[in-house]
Design a protein around this motif. Structure first.
Motif, PDB file in Angstrom:
ATOM      1  N   HIS A   4       0.839  -1.203   0.000  1.00 23.09           N
ATOM      2  CA  HIS A   4       0.000   0.000   0.000  1.00 23.09           C
ATOM      3  C   HIS A   4       0.879   1.260   0.000  1.00 23.09           C
ATOM      4  O   HIS A   4       0.635   2.187  -0.769  1.00 23.09           O
ATOM      5  CB  HIS A   4      -0.938  -0.020   1.215  1.00 23.09           C
ATOM      6  CG  HIS A   4      -1.755   1.217   1.383  1.00 23.09           C
ATOM      7  ND1 HIS A   4      -3.077   1.314   0.958  1.00 23.09           N
ATOM      8  CD2 HIS A   4      -1.447   2.427   1.913  1.00 23.09           C
ATOM      9  CE1 HIS A   4      -3.524   2.530   1.232  1.00 23.09           C
ATOM     10  NE2 HIS A   4      -2.561   3.226   1.819  1.00 23.09           N
ATOM     11  N   GLU A   5       1.901   1.272   0.858  1.00 20.86           N
ATOM     12  CA  GLU A   5       2.737   2.479   0.950  1.00 20.86           C
ATOM     13  C   GLU A   5       3.533   2.696  -0.338  1.00 20.86           C
ATOM     14  O   GLU A   5       3.730   3.834  -0.768  1.00 20.86           O
ATOM     15  CB  GLU A   5       3.660   2.409   2.168  1.00 20.86           C
ATOM     16  CG  GLU A   5       2.932   2.290   3.512  1.00 20.86           C
ATOM     17  CD  GLU A   5       1.793   3.271   3.719  1.00 20.86           C
ATOM     18  OE1 GLU A   5       1.835   4.386   3.160  1.00 20.86           O
ATOM     19  OE2 GLU A   5       0.838   2.922   4.438  1.00 20.86           O
ATOM     20  N   HIS A   8       1.551   4.555  -2.830  1.00 22.67           N
ATOM     21  CA  HIS A   8       1.452   6.013  -2.650  1.00 22.67           C
ATOM     22  C   HIS A   8       2.509   6.781  -3.427  1.00 22.67           C
ATOM     23  O   HIS A   8       2.409   8.001  -3.565  1.00 22.67           O
ATOM     24  CB  HIS A   8       1.537   6.380  -1.166  1.00 22.67           C
ATOM     25  CG  HIS A   8       0.232   6.224  -0.448  1.00 22.67           C
ATOM     26  ND1 HIS A   8      -0.946   6.751  -0.932  1.00 22.67           N
ATOM     27  CD2 HIS A   8      -0.084   5.610   0.717  1.00 22.67           C
ATOM     28  CE1 HIS A   8      -1.926   6.465  -0.088  1.00 22.67           C
ATOM     29  NE2 HIS A   8      -1.435   5.770   0.912  1.00 22.67           N
ATOM     30  N   GLU A  20      -6.311   6.962  -1.220  1.00 20.11           N
ATOM     31  CA  GLU A  20      -6.413   5.842  -0.274  1.00 20.11           C
ATOM     32  C   GLU A  20      -7.275   4.711  -0.833  1.00 20.11           C
ATOM     33  O   GLU A  20      -6.862   3.552  -0.825  1.00 20.11           O
ATOM     34  CB  GLU A  20      -6.956   6.323   1.081  1.00 20.11           C
ATOM     35  CG  GLU A  20      -6.049   7.320   1.797  1.00 20.11           C
ATOM     36  CD  GLU A  20      -4.634   6.820   2.068  1.00 20.11           C
ATOM     37  OE1 GLU A  20      -4.342   5.625   1.861  1.00 20.11           O
ATOM     38  OE2 GLU A  20      -3.794   7.641   2.473  1.00 20.11           O
ATOM     39  N   ASN A  23      -5.833   3.311  -3.976  1.00 23.81           N
ATOM     40  CA  ASN A  23      -4.580   2.657  -3.598  1.00 23.81           C
ATOM     41  C   ASN A  23      -4.843   1.308  -2.926  1.00 23.81           C
ATOM     42  O   ASN A  23      -4.027   0.390  -3.030  1.00 23.81           O
ATOM     43  CB  ASN A  23      -3.756   3.555  -2.683  1.00 23.81           C
ATOM     44  CG  ASN A  23      -2.322   3.072  -2.535  1.00 23.81           C
ATOM     45  OD1 ASN A  23      -1.807   2.345  -3.373  1.00 23.81           O
ATOM     46  ND2 ASN A  23      -1.685   3.476  -1.450  1.00 23.81           N
ATOM     47  N   TYR A  81     -11.313   5.012   2.667  1.00 22.12           N
ATOM     48  CA  TYR A  81     -10.502   3.907   2.121  1.00 22.12           C
ATOM     49  C   TYR A  81     -11.424   2.885   1.443  1.00 22.12           C
ATOM     50  O   TYR A  81     -11.207   2.461   0.311  1.00 22.12           O
ATOM     51  CB  TYR A  81      -9.753   3.171   3.235  1.00 22.12           C
ATOM     52  CG  TYR A  81      -8.433   3.771   3.677  1.00 22.12           C
ATOM     53  CD1 TYR A  81      -8.388   4.976   4.343  1.00 22.12           C
ATOM     54  CD2 TYR A  81      -7.244   3.093   3.461  1.00 22.12           C
ATOM     55  CE1 TYR A  81      -7.181   5.497   4.790  1.00 22.12           C
ATOM     56  CE2 TYR A  81      -6.036   3.605   3.906  1.00 22.12           C
ATOM     57  CZ  TYR A  81      -6.012   4.802   4.573  1.00 22.12           C
ATOM     58  OH  TYR A  81      -4.826   5.301   5.016  1.00 22.12           O
TER      59      TYR A  81
END
Ligand SMILES: [Zn+2]
Length: 187
Positions: A4-5, A8, A20, A23, A81
C-alpha cells in the motif's frame, strides 16, 4: 501495508477516496499481479473493506462531510478507504462490461497517470469517460462517491468470475465463482 505504501508513490493526490481507496485496489491488484498472493487473496482483502464499509457508522455520509472530518474520527478515515476501494472495483467491472477486457485496472491507472500529481475529480471523470459511458460514469460518481449511497453491485456490472453475496450480518461479500476467469483480472 508495505505494498500500500509503495502504491502512494503514484497515488498520493486528490480527494481521499482516490489516493487511499484506489490505492487499496492497487494494493490488492499488485499483490496478486506480482505473484506474491493468490487471486483468492484479492477477495479476502476486498471482503475486509466490504464488511468494514457496511458496518461503518458513517457508511452513507456524503463525500464532502467525510473529507472534511477525515482527521476527526477513525471511522471517517476508513470510510473513505473502503468506499474508494469499492468504487474502484465497481468501475473495473463496468470497464470490463463495456470493453470485454478483463484486466481493467491497468488501463484505468494508465488513463489517470498523466495527472496523478495534480489529481482532481473533474480530471478523473474526463479520463474515465474515455474508457466507458460518460452518463453512467457521472451518475455512479454522484451516487456512490458524492452522495455516499450503498453500492448496488448489480450482477451484470461485476468483473467476470465472481459474485457478490450477503453474509449473515447483511454485509456484502465477494465470492469467486470461476477462478480461471477471475485470475484474468491480474494478467
Ligand atoms: Zn494510504
Amino acid at each position: 501495508m508495505f505494498t500500500h505504501e509503495v502504491g502512494h508513490k503514484w497515488l498520493n493526490n486528490g480527494p481521499v477516496w482516490f489516493p487511499e481507496g484506489f490505492n487499496e485496489m492497487q494494493t490488492g491488484y499488485q499483490l496478486v499481479a506480482s505473484g506474491l498472493a493468490d487471486p483468492s487473496y484479492f477477495a479476502t482483502y476486498f471482503n475486509i473493506a466490504l464488511a468494514g464499509l457496511y458496518h461503518n457508522p458513517y457508511r452513507n455520509a456524503p463525500d464532502d462531510e467525510a473529507e472534511e472530518k477525515f482527521w476527526n474520527d477513525g471511522d471517517y478515515i476508513w470510510l473513505l478507504y473502503w468506499r474508494g476501494f469499492s468504487y474502484a472495483f465497481h468501475l473495473a467491472g463496468v470497464y470490463e462490461k463495456e470493453t470485454g477486457e478483463p484486466n481493467a485496472w491497468k488501463p484505468m491507472m494508465e488513463a489517470v497517470k498523466p495527472f496523478v500529481d495534480d489529481f482532481t475529480a473533474e480530471k478523473f471523470l474526463d479520463a474515465m469517460a474515455g474508457l466507458m459511458d460518460r452518463d453512467r460514469l457521472e451518475k455512479d460518481y454522484r451516487r456512490y462517491i458524492l452522495e455516499g449511497k450503498d453500492f448496488d453491485f448489480f450482477a451484470e456490472d461485476l468483473p467476470s468470475g465472481c459474485a457478490i453475496t450477503r453474509r449473515e450480518d447483511g454485509a456484502p461479500q465477494l465470492v469467486i465463482t470461476d477462478p480461471a476467469a477471475f485470475a484474468l483480472h491480474f494478467k
